[in-house]
Design a protein around this motif. Structure first.
Motif, mmCIF file in Angstrom:
data_model
loop_
_atom_site.group_PDB
_atom_site.id
_atom_site.type_symbol
_atom_site.label_atom_id
_atom_site.label_comp_id
_atom_site.label_asym_id
_atom_site.label_seq_id
_atom_site.Cartn_x
_atom_site.Cartn_y
_atom_site.Cartn_z
ATOM 1 N N GLU A 112 1.465 16.171 -0.845
ATOM 2 C CA GLU A 112 0.183 15.455 -1.339
ATOM 3 C C GLU A 112 0.687 13.984 -1.992
ATOM 4 O O GLU A 112 -0.185 13.064 -2.162
ATOM 5 C CB GLU A 112 -0.858 16.083 -1.884
ATOM 6 C CG GLU A 112 -1.581 17.142 -1.029
ATOM 7 C CD GLU A 112 -2.581 16.628 -0.204
ATOM 8 O OE1 GLU A 112 -2.936 15.430 -0.591
ATOM 9 O OE2 GLU A 112 -3.014 17.107 0.632
ATOM 10 N N LEU A 113 1.842 14.211 -2.776
ATOM 11 C CA LEU A 113 2.128 12.862 -3.683
ATOM 12 C C LEU A 113 2.965 11.810 -2.678
ATOM 13 O O LEU A 113 3.617 11.058 -3.344
ATOM 14 C CB LEU A 113 3.001 13.292 -4.585
ATOM 15 C CG LEU A 113 2.141 14.062 -5.771
ATOM 16 C CD1 LEU A 113 3.103 14.560 -6.885
ATOM 17 C CD2 LEU A 113 1.096 13.176 -6.393
ATOM 18 N N GLU A 114 2.902 12.102 -1.409
ATOM 19 C CA GLU A 114 3.856 10.951 -0.576
ATOM 20 C C GLU A 114 3.349 9.555 -0.769
ATOM 21 O O GLU A 114 4.275 8.915 -0.917
ATOM 22 C CB GLU A 114 3.288 11.254 0.842
ATOM 23 C CG GLU A 114 4.085 10.425 1.829
ATOM 24 C CD GLU A 114 4.119 10.928 3.116
ATOM 25 O OE1 GLU A 114 3.265 11.800 3.535
ATOM 26 O OE2 GLU A 114 4.821 10.408 4.208
ATOM 27 N N GLY A 115 2.174 9.374 -1.121
ATOM 28 C CA GLY A 115 1.669 8.118 -1.461
ATOM 29 C C GLY A 115 1.661 7.719 -3.020
ATOM 30 O O GLY A 115 0.891 6.602 -3.295
ATOM 31 N N ASN A 116 2.326 8.184 -3.726
ATOM 32 C CA ASN A 116 2.494 7.962 -5.135
ATOM 33 C C ASN A 116 3.915 7.794 -5.486
ATOM 34 O O ASN A 116 4.786 8.761 -5.410
ATOM 35 C CB ASN A 116 1.920 8.953 -6.196
ATOM 36 C CG ASN A 116 0.483 8.750 -5.831
ATOM 37 O OD1 ASN A 116 0.040 9.219 -5.023
ATOM 38 N ND2 ASN A 116 -0.268 8.006 -6.733
ATOM 39 N N LEU A 117 4.437 6.686 -5.776
ATOM 40 C CA LEU A 117 5.957 6.369 -6.163
ATOM 41 C C LEU A 117 6.172 6.588 -7.711
ATOM 42 O O LEU A 117 5.420 5.643 -8.268
ATOM 43 C CB LEU A 117 6.645 4.938 -5.715
ATOM 44 C CG LEU A 117 6.621 4.824 -4.165
ATOM 45 C CD1 LEU A 117 7.176 3.821 -3.773
ATOM 46 C CD2 LEU A 117 7.417 5.999 -3.546
ATOM 47 N N SER A 132 0.815 -1.212 -0.008
ATOM 48 C CA SER A 132 0.117 0.052 -0.134
ATOM 49 C C SER A 132 0.939 1.179 0.214
ATOM 50 O O SER A 132 0.329 2.475 0.685
ATOM 51 C CB SER A 132 -0.994 -0.026 1.254
ATOM 52 O OG SER A 132 -2.132 0.997 0.921
ATOM 53 N N GLN A 133 1.789 1.305 -0.625
ATOM 54 C CA GLN A 133 2.900 2.367 -0.553
ATOM 55 C C GLN A 133 2.997 3.022 -2.051
ATOM 56 O O GLN A 133 3.098 4.260 -1.992
ATOM 57 C CB GLN A 133 4.379 1.977 -0.274
ATOM 58 C CG GLN A 133 4.364 1.242 1.258
ATOM 59 C CD GLN A 133 4.861 2.628 1.905
ATOM 60 O OE1 GLN A 133 5.122 3.413 1.597
ATOM 61 N NE2 GLN A 133 4.830 2.405 3.438
ATOM 62 N N CYS A 134 2.753 2.207 -3.208
ATOM 63 C CA CYS A 134 3.330 2.992 -4.536
ATOM 64 C C CYS A 134 2.183 3.667 -5.147
ATOM 65 O O CYS A 134 2.481 4.698 -5.980
ATOM 66 C CB CYS A 134 3.546 2.072 -5.428
ATOM 67 S SG CYS A 134 2.702 1.131 -6.245
ATOM 68 N N GLY A 135 0.844 3.537 -4.979
ATOM 69 C CA GLY A 135 -0.273 4.453 -5.465
ATOM 70 C C GLY A 135 -0.456 4.120 -6.951
ATOM 71 O O GLY A 135 -1.274 4.975 -7.483
#
Lengths: 790, 264, 157
Positions: free
Chosen positions: C128-133, C43-46
């Motif tokens: 806000e993009l912390e959860g999208n790699l 549940s990290q990359c988004g």
């Protein structure tokens, strides 16, 4: 720049990407998106042990589980004659003995040698059923002692991974002239030395590896959809490994591929096992790695321990460099790693500097870890990191500025033969340095440092002047160095009767924007709109030949395309000459129009194309109908992109946290095909380099050899909020080795940036060296020690 | 994920019955911690009882001089609630920093505290503020609710209904993020309540705890700068590859000083 | 298998899934909406980000059954026919993608950011993009694209 699809583009413009429209709408087609009729799914049984003998495997209860189609073990594969994975590069040790390459099977048979190594394969009707049954396969292991540390692995009493490879040493390879180096050190006024680790990295392409393999019994042929950087190369390799009758019995398709960075270039055991399984069960078999599997088994990058010395005269001129590197191979030799640690690493150790004498020894060593292979930069980052750290130590030793020590030692004339085989093509290293320093306002740094100090922060600046090697070739040279594959690239251009164009390239796009830049080149050359051009790649049924994409190879494929354009234009000139009743040398071609001063008539490119196919206006005994041209471009030499990166960091001494507050770079990529795309490549590369320097680290437990950083919970990926805006400029010295003057840009960011960051950290802290990643705790301990001493 | 059944009860009564029926049943709220655990096959519940849409667990309402937050309230809704922002802005700030935006849209306060991850943010706020937790069976003080890492006073089949927190405008949560997971390497919730300073620390590794010595130091007029890490029991911290116990303790002390400075 | 109905991009779909089926698998394998990608298992990359009832969520961290009675929007439902959503157009305009794998999740997240922060600044977008790699772009151009896309959405509103 917005070039409407219906207009003509120029090579060198920032044309918006052609490939984006499908990718931004969810219409990309990646391997896992494909579902085939009769689809089955594979799941691997993987070793939880880093080193163990496989005493027995019990598949009986798993075989009874719902949906299970077949379970395969390593022995099944051996019994069926499946060949082990190949080593793509042959090296000899300094004593003349060939490298000791461990047998690497698609599924382990006698023993497992790293955590995650595949042991068995379950094929089932659904993904969940395959995974459920894989959990029910019982493997009886007899645990063996493990070794992770490179020095421990070559100790006399070390656990041995492979029975026939003493002390876990694949080879001790050398390059350069040791006697010359010894002599230079003997007369040196100063010496600086370093011991450093280049930390192990996990590539982390966002799309996990995937394969969907389909066997057709009726004609004994196979189609493999594969996430790969080199589908054509994989066709030959899988054809041989699987024992298929010919290339024509295997089609490999690599459609949209979600990033590679080198990690999708090797031949992997899982993919080979799945392809084998598809033939065994006679149904399509799909496997997509879960991220945990990617962490455990995607070939890792870097992982060196190096000791090195640099000899200086009293003015700080570099006289000689001596390097000894222990390179971690992991449990097996991955496809290209012998190349990565030798001719892509040690040859680059003299950097941008005129160093008359150099010698390097590289020991390739097996450990109970995931195999290592090319990762963005592949050897060149390790070399740049070493020489650029030594350069800063030299500056400290001599008492001059980081920029000044580099100026004193830059290579200034080209071509330049280094003492380590390679001959640099072109460059303006000092001009590039000055451009970077201007961009970074290097002159104003001390006031920024003082301002930061007033806020309680330690600010540092670091330079790195890197040079690397791209577009490798010619094939003959690489073969003489041990290469087992060719280094050319092909491009076929087909012009259709209505004037639209297909460009077929053996290069592979997995984010680089090939579809756009190839079309730009052809649009400019033919003077036709972008939307008349289709770039076709990644499918061995459509592409005749090629070598894929790795090592910043765009210059090679585009050079082939440029030559094919020339051939088309030239043939068009003959056709138009017939149409106009003039001699070919009286026909000009410009902006898509053939004309002849002799007649005042013009023929548009599309009209010529129509004529070529109609074959009514020229004698077909002299000029063949149709309009197709093919080029195989074998580069006469490598290209040598170079540049200067300038990093500024601020460190909070209370917590040890480092923030990259500015990052500027001036790069010489030769001719730039599309500045927007090239800048994007640098952004990504620099980010991976900053990641290596500050956060990323693949850590194995020293006792158990378990991978402690096997997910994004523990592996520090760069995120949007941990990075600055980047400042970039180009300082091109086009290369003479290809018709476009391009040098390549894909890896440069990851090569130049780690030393720039660490040089900045060391500058901020006033220390000689710190290994990567420069973690907060390490920095905090240094700061604390200092405040206790003060 | 192992095979399991999913059920969505229509009322709290139904939900409790479903949980009671089956020893292997597991309450599911936002699922933002549970799903990755299930995907990794680290747990084998027979069925998931979805609490997320139960109206009995919804809503943020005034309660005395404080607020009561339904267990199924998402982190996003806590962070943007005007009621929370007005009476307890530090809690809104904390909720707005949990996980990432997508996780905050699903994850709930009840799920977070029932899981009591040693790196979770909420437990520090509840412990520092002396919150009370109403479950399906009783009301517990936060200090009695959190019993150790991944451990609470909840009995099998018992679920969190709501959390009651006092108003406090002198409070601050500061998180020092693990650079990889972005969970709290250390998180500090500091509050100045009528009865004195309260400091709770999460992320140390052994579960949330209060630093009473520092509270007493401040209550007796001690200076912020004299809050020394040496006085923080290192037994509250464990080390891993992201930071030793010693480093975590240091960061905790630094963060406490920052949080206290922000509220005094 | 359990029969459920999912409302996706304005259409209702009756499908059979196992209870343990993740929403992202139901979208990709059953409904064949393959824009949402799976890039991790923690549940990290988004990459799997979609909207449920107007909010960005990670569809790998939600069971398909949990999304029953909700409105789901995926990347495939963002453009109106051939007209790109302003955020999609901004990603192309600002070269906010390379390999494209993280892109659908990035864009769905970006639309959510713009909904909550109509004029986001650089720092807001990055946080806000912390959860999208993303492994390709270094985020530089993604941040520019989100800011521009949010401005364009404002212009339409």
């Amino acid at each position: 720049m917005n070039v409407a699809p219906s207009t003509t583009a120029k090579f060198g413009q920032s044309v918006k990407r052609v490939e984006d429209s499908r990718l931004i709408t969810g219409n990309g087609r990646y391997v896992d998106d494909l579902l085939l009729p009769g689809q089955t799914y594979a799941a691997f049984v993987r070793s939880a042990h880093a080193h163990a003998r496989i005493a027995s495997i019990d598949t009986s209860s798993a075989a009874q589980m719902p949906g299970v189609v077949r379970i395969l073990t390593g022995q099944d594969l051996v019994d069926a004659g499946l060949a082990p994975l190949p080593c793509g590069w042959n090296l000899d040790s300094v004593d003349g003995t060939p490298a000791r390459v461990a047998v690497h099977r698609a599924l382990a048979t006698d023993a497992v040698r790293f955590v995650g190594e595949p042991v068995a394969l379950v094929i089932a009707e659904t993904r969940n059923q395959a995974r459920d049954a894989a959990d029910a396969v019982f493997v009886n292991y007899e645990e063996l002692p493990t070794v992770v540390d490179l020095r421990a692995a070559i100790a006399p009493d070390a656990p041995q991974l492979h029975a026939d490879i003493p002390q876990n040493r694949a080879f001790t390879w050398g390059i350069g002239d040791a006697a010359q180096v010894d002599a230079a050190f003997a007369r040196a006024s100063h010496k600086v030395g370093i011991e450093l680790r280049n930390n192990r990295l996990v590539p982390n392409a966002m799309e996990p590896r995937a394969i969907n393999a389909e066997w057709r019994t009726f004609d004994r042929s196979m189609t493999i959809h594969l996430t790969h950087q080199n589908p054509i190369g994989m066709r030959v390799m899988f054809m041989m490994l699987l024992g298929l009758e010919s290339e024509n019995h295997l089609r490999v398709v690599s459609p949209d591929v979600g990033g590679g960075f080198g990690s999708k270039a090797p031949a992997y055991p899982e993919e080979l096992a799945v392809a084998f399984a598809a033939r065994a069960v006679g149904r399509p078999v799909k496997w997509t790695a879960e991220r945990t599997e990617s962490f455990l088994t995607d070939a890792h990058g870097r992982d060196h321990i190096t000791t090195a010395e640099l000899a200086l005269d009293d003015q700080g001129h570099f006289l000689a460099i001596r390097v000894h590197t222990l390179a971690n191979f992991g449990a097996y030799v991955s496809t290209s790693n012998a190349l990565v640690v030798s001719y892509m690493y040690a040859t680059m150790l003299t950097g941008q500097y005129n160093i008359p004498a150099a010698h390097a020894l590289v020991e390739g060593i097996y450990t109970n870890t995931c195999p290592v292979d090319a990762y963005r930069g592949a050897g060149r980052p390790e070399a740049a990191y070493l020489i650029e750290r030594l350069a800063n130590l030299a500056a400290q030793e001599i008492g001059v500025d980081q920029a000044e020590i580099r100026r004193r030692n830059f290579i200034r004339t080209f071509p330049h033969q280094t003492p380590l085989v390679y001959c640099y093509d072109s460059g303006d290293y000092e001009g590039c340095l000055d451009a970077a320093l201007r961009l970074a306002d290097y002159a104003g740094f001390e006031s920024r440092r003082a301002e930061a100090r007033a806020r309680g922060k330690l600010r540092g600046i670091g330079l790195s002047a890197y040079v690397e090697a791209c577009g490798i070739g010619p094939s003959r040279l690489l073969a003489s160095l041990g290469g087992a594959g060719s280094m050319w690239e092909s491009c076929e251009i087909r012009v259709q009767p209505a004037g639209s164009v297909e460009v077929l390239t053996g290069a592979h796009n997995h984010g680089q924007g090939h579809q756009t830049v190839y079309a730009q080149l052809v649009s400019e050359r033919f003077g036709i709109p972008m939307d008349r051009i289709t770039v076709i790649q990644g499918d061995t049924d459509r592409i005749q030949a090629g070598t894929g994409t790795y090592g910043s190879r765009a210059s090679v494929g585009l050079s082939a395309a440029a030559r094919s354009c020339d051939k088309i234009i030239s043939k068009g000139r003959e056709i138009v000459a017939c149409m106009l009743g003039v001699e070919p040398d009286q026909v000009d071609f410009e902006d898509g129009i053939y004309s002849s001063a002799a007649t005042n008539q013009t023929v548009a490119f599309a009209e010529m194309a129509h004529a070529a196919h109609a074959a009514a206006s020229f004698p077909t005994d002299r000029i063949e109908p149709g309009l197709v041209a093919t080029t195989f471009f074998d580069p006469p030499n490598f290209t040598y992109p170079a540049g200067v990166h300038v990093c500024e960091v601020e460190i909070d001494p209370e917590t040890g946290v480092t923030e990259v507050v500015a990052f500027n770079a001036a790069d010489d990529f030769g001719t730039v095909a599309n500045p927007m795309i090239v800048e994007g490549q640098v952004h990504g590369g620099v980010t991976q380099g900053i990641g290596q320097a500050l956060w990323e680290n693949a850590v194995y437990d020293p006792e158990t050899a378990q991978l402690l950083t096997a997910s994004y919970m523990d592996y520090g990926m760069p995120r949007a909020d941990s990075l600055p805006e980047f400042g970039l400029t180009f300082w091109p010295s086009p290369t003479p080795v290809n018709p476009l003057g391009m040098k390549g840009c894909g890896e440069a960011g990851a090569i130049g940036s780690p030393p720039a960051v660490i040089n900045a950290v060391c500058d901020a802290l006033g220390i000689a060296h710190m290994d990567m990643p420069a973690s907060p705790e390490k920095i905090w301990r240094i700061c604390r020690q200092r405040s206790e001493m003060a | 994920m192992y095979e399991l059944a999913y059920v969505r009860p229509q009322s709290l009564t139904d939900a409790l019955a479903m949980l009671a029926q089956d020893d292997g049943a597991q309450a599911l709220s936002g699922g933002q911690t549970l799903m990755p655990v299930l995907r990794a096959r680290l747990a084998m519940p027979t069925r998931l009882v979805d609490l997320a849409r139960l109206h009995e667990l919804a809503g943020i309402t005034p309660a005395g001089d404080g607020i009561e937050i339904g267990a199924a309230t998402t982190h996003h809704d806590v962070s943007t609630s005007s009621a929370v922002r007005s009476v307890l802005p530090a809690l809104a700030g904390l909720a707005g920093g949990i996980g990432d935006a997508q996780i905050r849209h699903r994850g709930t306060i009840g799920g977070s505290i029932a899981n009591n991850d040693p790196a979770a943010c909420y437990p520090s706020a509840l412990l520092a503020l002396g919150a009370s937790i109403t479950t399906s069976q009783r009301t517990l003080a936060a200090q009695d609710f959190f019993t150790g890492m991944f451990s609470t006073a909840l009995e099998p089949g018992e679920i969190v209904r709501s959390i009651r927190l006092p108003a406090c405008d002198k409070a601050r949560y500061i998180k020092f993020r693990n650079p990889a997971s972005r969970f709290a390497l250390v998180g500090v919730f500091a509050a100045r309540l009528p009865g004195g300073y309260r400091i709770a620390i999460t992320g140390g590794g052994n579960g949330v705890f209060r630093w009473q010595e520092a509270e007493q130091h401040l209550d007796s007029g001690g200076s912020v700068s004299a809050i020394a890490e040496e006085r923080l029991d290192i037994g509250n911290f464990t080390g891993d590859l992201h930071g030793s116990a010693e480093y975590r303790r240091h960061i905790a002390a630094v963060t406490v000083r920052q949080a206290i400075s922000a509220i005094t | 298998m359990t029969a459920i109905t999912l409302n996706v991009n304005g259409a209702s779909h009756a499908i059979d899934v196992e209870d343990r089926t993740l929403l992202v698998h139901a979208l990709r394998d059953t409904l064949r909406l393959t824009g949402a990608h799976i890039g991790c298992d923690t549940s990290q990359c988004g990459a799997c980000t979609v909207h449920i009832d107007g909010r960005a969520v990670k569809s790998c961290t939600v069971l398909a059954a949990q999304a029953v009675d909700s409105e789901i929007r995926t990347i495939e439902g963002l453009a109106k026919g051939a007209d790109l959503h302003p955020m999609q157009a901004a990603f192309r305009e600002h070269h906010g993608l390379q390999c494209g794998f993280c892109t659908p999740g990035m864009i769905m997240m970006a639309v959510d950011i713009a909904r909550r922060h109509p004029r986001p600044d650089d720092a807001t977008v990055r946080a806000e993009l912390e959860g999208n790699l993303c492994r390709c772009t270094g985020y530089h151009n993604i941040v520019k694209a989100v800011i521009a896309g949010a401005a364009a959405m404002e212009g339409l509103a």
